[in-house]
Design a protein around this motif. Structure first.
Motif, short mmCIF file in Angstrom:
data_model
loop_
_atom_site.label_atom_id
_atom_site.label_comp_id
_atom_site.label_asym_id
_atom_site.label_seq_id
_atom_site.Cartn_x
_atom_site.Cartn_y
_atom_site.Cartn_z
N ARG A 326 0.37 -1.08 -0.31
CA ARG A 326 -0.10 0.33 0.12
C ARG A 326 1.25 1.21 0.31
O ARG A 326 0.17 2.27 -0.56
CB ARG A 326 -0.24 0.07 1.29
CG ARG A 326 -2.04 -0.56 1.22
CD ARG A 326 -2.60 -1.53 2.47
NE ARG A 326 -2.08 -0.18 3.56
CZ ARG A 326 -4.09 -0.19 3.92
NH1 ARG A 326 -4.71 -1.02 4.31
NH2 ARG A 326 -3.47 0.28 5.16
N GLY A 327 1.80 1.20 0.52
CA GLY A 327 3.03 2.19 0.65
C GLY A 327 4.44 2.43 0.34
O GLY A 327 5.07 3.38 -0.53
N LEU A 328 5.13 1.15 0.20
CA LEU A 328 5.79 1.15 -0.01
C LEU A 328 6.39 1.23 -1.41
O LEU A 328 7.95 1.83 -2.06
CB LEU A 328 6.85 -0.42 0.79
CG LEU A 328 8.51 -0.52 0.59
CD1 LEU A 328 9.12 0.51 1.40
CD2 LEU A 328 8.84 -1.78 0.73
N PRO A 329 5.66 0.76 -2.57
CA PRO A 329 6.07 1.16 -3.78
C PRO A 329 6.31 3.02 -3.83
O PRO A 329 7.60 3.48 -4.79
CB PRO A 329 5.01 0.28 -4.86
CG PRO A 329 5.17 -0.77 -4.16
CD PRO A 329 5.06 0.08 -2.53
N MET A 330 4.90 2.94 -3.66
CA MET A 330 4.75 4.40 -3.83
C MET A 330 6.17 5.67 -2.90
O MET A 330 6.57 6.49 -3.19
CB MET A 330 3.80 5.27 -2.95
CG MET A 330 3.41 6.99 -3.21
SD MET A 330 3.77 7.30 -1.41
CE MET A 330 2.38 6.62 -0.23
N GLN A 331 6.89 5.23 -1.81
CA GLN A 331 7.90 5.57 -1.18
C GLN A 331 9.04 5.37 -1.77
O GLN A 331 9.66 6.32 -2.24
CB GLN A 331 7.77 4.89 0.23
CG GLN A 331 7.24 5.57 0.71
CD GLN A 331 7.13 5.23 2.28
OE1 GLN A 331 8.34 4.57 2.89
NE2 GLN A 331 6.32 5.38 3.51
N TYR A 332 9.38 4.01 -2.28
CA TYR A 332 10.46 3.90 -3.28
C TYR A 332 10.50 5.52 -4.62
O TYR A 332 11.83 5.38 -4.99
CB TYR A 332 10.51 2.97 -4.07
CG TYR A 332 11.43 1.63 -3.74
CD1 TYR A 332 12.44 1.06 -3.71
CD2 TYR A 332 11.33 1.19 -1.49
CE1 TYR A 332 13.61 0.32 -2.76
CE2 TYR A 332 11.60 0.73 -0.83
CZ TYR A 332 12.71 -0.28 -1.41
OH TYR A 332 13.52 -1.29 -0.49
N ALA A 333 9.39 5.07 -5.42
CA ALA A 333 9.31 5.96 -6.24
C ALA A 333 9.86 7.78 -6.28
O ALA A 333 10.62 8.21 -6.69
CB ALA A 333 8.14 6.30 -7.22
N LYS A 334 8.69 8.27 -4.47
CA LYS A 334 9.30 9.16 -3.99
C LYS A 334 11.06 9.41 -3.51
O LYS A 334 11.47 10.94 -3.85
CB LYS A 334 8.12 10.03 -3.28
CG LYS A 334 6.97 10.15 -3.75
CD LYS A 334 6.24 10.27 -2.32
CE LYS A 334 4.86 10.71 -3.29
NZ LYS A 334 4.65 11.19 -3.71
N ILE A 335 11.50 8.24 -3.36
CA ILE A 335 12.53 8.58 -2.69
C ILE A 335 13.71 8.70 -4.01
O ILE A 335 14.61 9.63 -3.92
CB ILE A 335 13.34 7.50 -1.70
CG1 ILE A 335 12.41 7.09 -0.45
CG2 ILE A 335 14.62 7.08 -1.83
CD1 ILE A 335 13.13 5.53 -0.51
N ALA A 336 13.31 7.89 -5.57
CA ALA A 336 14.30 8.21 -6.54
C ALA A 336 14.12 9.52 -6.72
O ALA A 336 14.82 10.35 -7.27
CB ALA A 336 13.41 7.04 -7.68
#
Length: 582
Positions: A326-336
């Motif tokens: 629910r959150g980790l893929p979105m967080q990775y994109a924002k970290i990138a």
């Protein structure tokens, strides 16, 4: 966290979903362009993200296939983005061929493997120790209670055997000792042993909490990195002669406003009642994109950030991929995106630890500053941490107050430094001077308020390790609050403190100082200004008030421990899961 996935506790998900539908205010600006955040003018600030995923194999609450899938997907995300990352393996994962096969799919140039320290049956048996699950968890091969699940449930010899067994197995698998170690809770004796025996470079532990799991942590650095005291891993070492020589990182990026006590009790209208106020991707504040954007602004943009602004993302595989996704893929994109813009650097935990050790030979000041509120309620929060103290200044409406001031101490011992924890729970503290969560009651705020009403707040840095907060009162008069390494200086208004009756009784208020008693220790805070007792606590007046928090010799044992043994345990039970929970 561990117990929150226990039967019945997943109701927090329902609450979080309801909060979405309620349409409470969310922070906008998610798509705005933002400046590159390299270094403040007054001091070089490292803005770092560590990705730390940690792995169990024997958690009995879900099928093992769910845990394998979660690890597989986390590794896939690391490979997709090419991030440097850290994976911490529990002993039962180290001896599980399927878990190790998934872990080894990681890019060896990008992934650091380390140890996650919770006990399990195979770990205890390898160390030659009996596995004794709690009455509530009979038949389990892993247990989230302190006894038997954490190192402080064993004497020093037992801790040594468990540590040696884990390090030996790790070296058998990877050919070298681990340099990063994590656990929701570690003890200072074990940390010191790991550093001196195996050369561990860095540790990570739970962020401050009162409301989850079998442990409470109040005090110490609010976030960032610090060398812990050899007598209390929660306290920053005042003198490096008394330090464990490896930094400790707080986990999973606490919310500087709402990661304090139980926010729905302290702040009426807080939008959700369950879940952690962190970037953990399974909880509302970690899977809502606009709030994650807010976290990145808070940890990269404010003026007054000092030395290290630290963020950690990741999740234990025990939650399972449906929740984590629910959150980790979105967080990775924002970290990138943040890394590409030069606003953060993404590192292995060991590299951040080594950089900290190279740059700082003793504990250094660090700050967390939130001058915008993702809930839309307008609260502001400023944290300052140093080797002598931490302090939290909060603005709520027109009121400005210290929500929290804790001293650091090399003498204030953690509860199970040398003793064995035979119960289900462990509570860790540092000596409080102000603590809204502990000291409040129906008739007292538990805070130290600045006189008058205020309309604005701003921050800046002024010299090495100094944070300056400039507040403007409703009548436009300025008030300055300076946070220096050993003292807090308030110019332009008075201070008024309120304490619950049982803590107020322990105060000793004299000319030039206030004495405190907490958990069997007495300590003094010298104060420059006119100090006088009030019905609810004490007041300080003067054009320039100074709270001297640098004293290292004022802490001593008192004749009673009643202040700690009654209210604090009762307080913890009201907000934590009880041992009767399934």
């Amino acid at each position: 966290m561990m117990d929150i996935r226990s039967k019945g506790m997943l109701l927090c998900v329902v609450s979080a979903i309801a909060a979405i539908g309620a349409g409470f205010p969310q922070v906008a600006r998610g798509g705005e362009s933002r400046p590159v955040a390299h270094a403040d003018t007054a001091t070089d600030v490292r803005r770092v993200v560590n990705i730390v995923n940690f792995v169990r194999a024997l958690d009995p609450r879900s099928p093992k296939a769910e845990y394998l899938r979660a690890l597989r997907e986390e590794v896939a995300l690391n490979l997709k983005y090419g991030f440097e990352n850290t994976i911490l393996l529990q002993y039962d994962a180290l001896v599980d061929a399927e878990m190790m096969a998934e872990a080894r799919k990681s890019d060896p140039a990008k992934t650091e493997f380390g140890l996650w320290f919770e006990m399990s049956r195979p770990h205890n048996e390898a160390a030659g120790l009996e596995w004794r699950p709690s009455e509530q968890h009979k038949g389990w091969d892993w247990d989230w209670f302190i006894n038997p699940g954490f190192l402080m449930a064993y004497d020093h010899e037992g801790r040594r055997k468990l540590i040696d067994a884990a390090f030996a197995k790790f070296k058998e698998e990877f050919g070298s000792w681990p340099k990063s170690v994590g656990s929701w809770l570690l003890d200072a004796w074990s940390m010191d042993y790991m550093v001196k025996t195996y050369g561990v470079d860095g540790f990570c532990i739970c962020r401050e909490q009162d409301s989850t799991d079998a442990y409470g942590l109040r005090g110490g650095y609010s976030n960032g990195a610090y060398y812990p005291s050899r007598k209390n891993m929660l306290s920053a070492a005042v003198d490096m002669e008394n330090a464990v020589r490896a930094p400790v990182f707080k986990m999973l990026t606490p919310d500087p406003i709402y990661n304090y006590g139980l926010p729905h009790e302290l702040y009426p209208g807080y939008p959700h009642r369950e879940g952690c106020s962190t970037m953990e991707p399974v909880w509302y504040s970690g899977y809502t994109p606009t709030i994650v954007d807010w976290y990145f602004r808070v940890y990269t943009e404010p003026k007054g950030l000092l030395n290290l602004s630290y963020m950690q993302v990741g999740q234990e595989n025990s939650f399972g991929w449906p929740m984590i996704s629910r959150g980790l893929p979105m967080q990775y994109a924002k970290i990138a995106a943040e890394a590409a813009a030069g606003r953060v650097v993404v590192e292995k935990m060991v590299d951040t630890a080594r950089a900290f050790k190279a740059a700082h030979k003793s504990n250094c000041p660090q700050t967390q500053i939130a001058l915008e509120d993702w809930t839309g309620a307008g609260r502001k929060s400023v944290w300052y941490n140093s080797r002598f103290y931490r302090a939290n200044l909060v603005m709520e409406g027109s009121r400005l107050f210290f929500r929290d001031i804790h001293k650091m101490s090399d003498e204030f011992e953690e509860p199970f430094l040398d003793k064995v924890c035979t119960g289900w729970q462990a509570l860790y503290y540092t000596p409080p001077v102000v603590d809204q969560w502990l000291f409040r009651s129906e008739g007292a705020t538990g805070t130290m308020s600045l006189s008058g009403e205020f309309k604005s707040l701003d921050t800046s840095s002024d010299g090495d390790g100094i944070l300056v907060v400039t507040a403007t009162r409703a009548d436009s008069a300025p008030v300055e609050i300076r946070f220096e390494e050993g003292r807090v200086v308030v110019a332009g208004c008075g201070l008024d403190s309120e304490y619950a009756a049982e803590f107020r009784k322990a105060l000793s208020i004299g000319d030039g100082a206030v004495g405190f008693e907490f958990c069997g220790y007495r300590y003094r805070v010298p104060i420059r200004g006119k100090v006088q007792a009030t019905e609810k606590g004490f007041r300080v007046d003067g054009d320039r008030i100074e709270l001297d928090l640098s004293s290292t010799t004022s802490l001593q044992l008192s004749s009673t421990r009643s202040t700690c043994s009654t209210r604090l345990k009762r307080k913890q039970k009201t907000c934590g899961q009880t041992p009767s929970d399934p």
